[in-house]
Design a protein around this motif. Structure first.
Motif, PDB file in Angstrom:
ATOM      1  N   TRP A 133      69.382  65.764   7.474  1.00 44.55           N
ATOM      2  CA  TRP A 133      69.083  67.152   7.108  1.00 44.55           C
ATOM      3  C   TRP A 133      70.221  68.081   7.508  1.00 44.55           C
ATOM      4  O   TRP A 133      70.667  68.909   6.732  1.00 44.55           O
ATOM      5  N   ASP A 152      72.507  65.009   3.636  1.00 44.18           N
ATOM      6  CA  ASP A 152      71.843  64.477   2.444  1.00 44.18           C
ATOM      7  C   ASP A 152      70.366  64.836   2.548  1.00 44.18           C
ATOM      8  O   ASP A 152      69.570  64.105   3.132  1.00 44.18           O
ATOM      9  N   ARG A 153      70.020  65.979   2.007  1.00 46.84           N
ATOM     10  CA  ARG A 153      68.644  66.479   2.118  1.00 46.84           C
ATOM     11  C   ARG A 153      67.635  65.566   1.426  1.00 46.84           C
ATOM     12  O   ARG A 153      66.515  65.394   1.914  1.00 46.84           O
ATOM     13  N   SER A 154      68.031  64.963   0.328  1.00 45.96           N
ATOM     14  CA  SER A 154      67.135  64.045  -0.374  1.00 45.96           C
ATOM     15  C   SER A 154      66.792  62.844   0.515  1.00 45.96           C
ATOM     16  O   SER A 154      65.631  62.443   0.616  1.00 45.96           O
ATOM     17  N   ARG A 155      67.795  62.282   1.155  1.00 42.37           N
ATOM     18  CA  ARG A 155      67.578  61.136   2.063  1.00 42.37           C
ATOM     19  C   ARG A 155      66.729  61.574   3.246  1.00 42.37           C
ATOM     20  O   ARG A 155      65.841  60.828   3.695  1.00 42.37           O
ATOM     21  N   CYS A 190      64.460  63.884   3.293  1.00 40.68           N
ATOM     22  CA  CYS A 190      63.079  64.010   2.818  1.00 40.68           C
ATOM     23  C   CYS A 190      62.444  62.641   2.593  1.00 40.68           C
ATOM     24  O   CYS A 190      61.251  62.459   2.855  1.00 40.68           O
ATOM     25  N   ASP A 191      63.231  61.671   2.137  1.00 42.56           N
ATOM     26  CA  ASP A 191      62.719  60.301   1.993  1.00 42.56           C
ATOM     27  C   ASP A 191      62.229  59.777   3.344  1.00 42.56           C
ATOM     28  O   ASP A 191      61.177  59.125   3.416  1.00 42.56           O
ATOM     29  N   CYS A 193      60.605  70.546   2.958  1.00 37.96           N
ATOM     30  CA  CYS A 193      61.394  70.092   1.797  1.00 37.96           C
ATOM     31  C   CYS A 193      60.870  70.728   0.515  1.00 37.96           C
ATOM     32  O   CYS A 193      61.641  71.248  -0.293  1.00 37.96           O
ATOM     33  N   TYR A 194      59.540  70.677   0.349  1.00 35.53           N
ATOM     34  CA  TYR A 194      58.938  71.238  -0.867  1.00 35.53           C
ATOM     35  C   TYR A 194      58.957  72.767  -0.866  1.00 35.53           C
ATOM     36  O   TYR A 194      59.152  73.379  -1.911  1.00 35.53           O
ATOM     37  N   GLY A 222      66.026  68.876  -1.241  1.00 29.87           N
ATOM     38  CA  GLY A 222      65.743  67.444  -1.214  1.00 29.87           C
ATOM     39  C   GLY A 222      64.561  67.058  -2.075  1.00 29.87           C
ATOM     40  O   GLY A 222      64.312  65.882  -2.311  1.00 29.87           O
ATOM     41  N   ARG A 223      63.826  68.030  -2.523  1.00 26.32           N
ATOM     42  CA  ARG A 223      62.690  67.865  -3.429  1.00 26.32           C
ATOM     43  C   ARG A 223      62.617  69.115  -4.304  1.00 26.32           C
ATOM     44  O   ARG A 223      63.094  70.177  -3.917  1.00 26.32           O
TER      45      ARG A 223
END
Length: 79
Positions: free
Chosen positions: A3, A11-14, A16-17, A37-38, A43-44
Motif C-alpha cells: 500500500w 502496488d495498491r491492487s496487490r 487490496c488482494d 480500497c473500495y 486498488g479496486r
C-alpha cells in the motif's frame, strides 16, 4: 508494505488482494483496510456500498476505526 511502497514498489491492487485474504480469515483490520480500497477507489473500483458493508463487518468484529469510517460515510451520505 504494498500500500505504502515501503521496501517494495507501491502496488495498491496487490495490497487490496492481500486485504481480501485477511478479510476472509476474519481479521477485522484487513476487513477495514479492504473497505478503504473500495471507499477511495484505490486498488479496486470505487464502490461506496461495498465499503460501507466492509466497514460494518469490521465494526462487528470489534475494530473501532471501522466505526469512524462507517460514521463518516453516513455523515456524507455515501453508500
Amino acid at each position: 508494505m504494498y500500500w505504502s511502497g515501503r521496501g517494495v514498489a507501491a502496488d495498491r491492487s496487490r495490497a487490496c488482494d492481500l486485504f481480501v485474504v485477511a478479510e476472509q480469515r476474519g481479521d477485522p483490520t484487513g476487513t477495514e483496510l479492504l473497505g478503504d480500497c473500495y471507499f477511495h477507489g484505490a486498488g479496486r473500483a470505487q464502490d461506496y456500498l461495498k465499503s460501507a458493508q466492509l466497514y460494518e463487518r469490521a465494526s462487528k468484529r470489534g475494530f473501532a476505526m471501522a466505526d469512524c469510517a462507517l460514521g463518516n460515510q453516513y455523515l456524507q451520505g455515501l453508500g
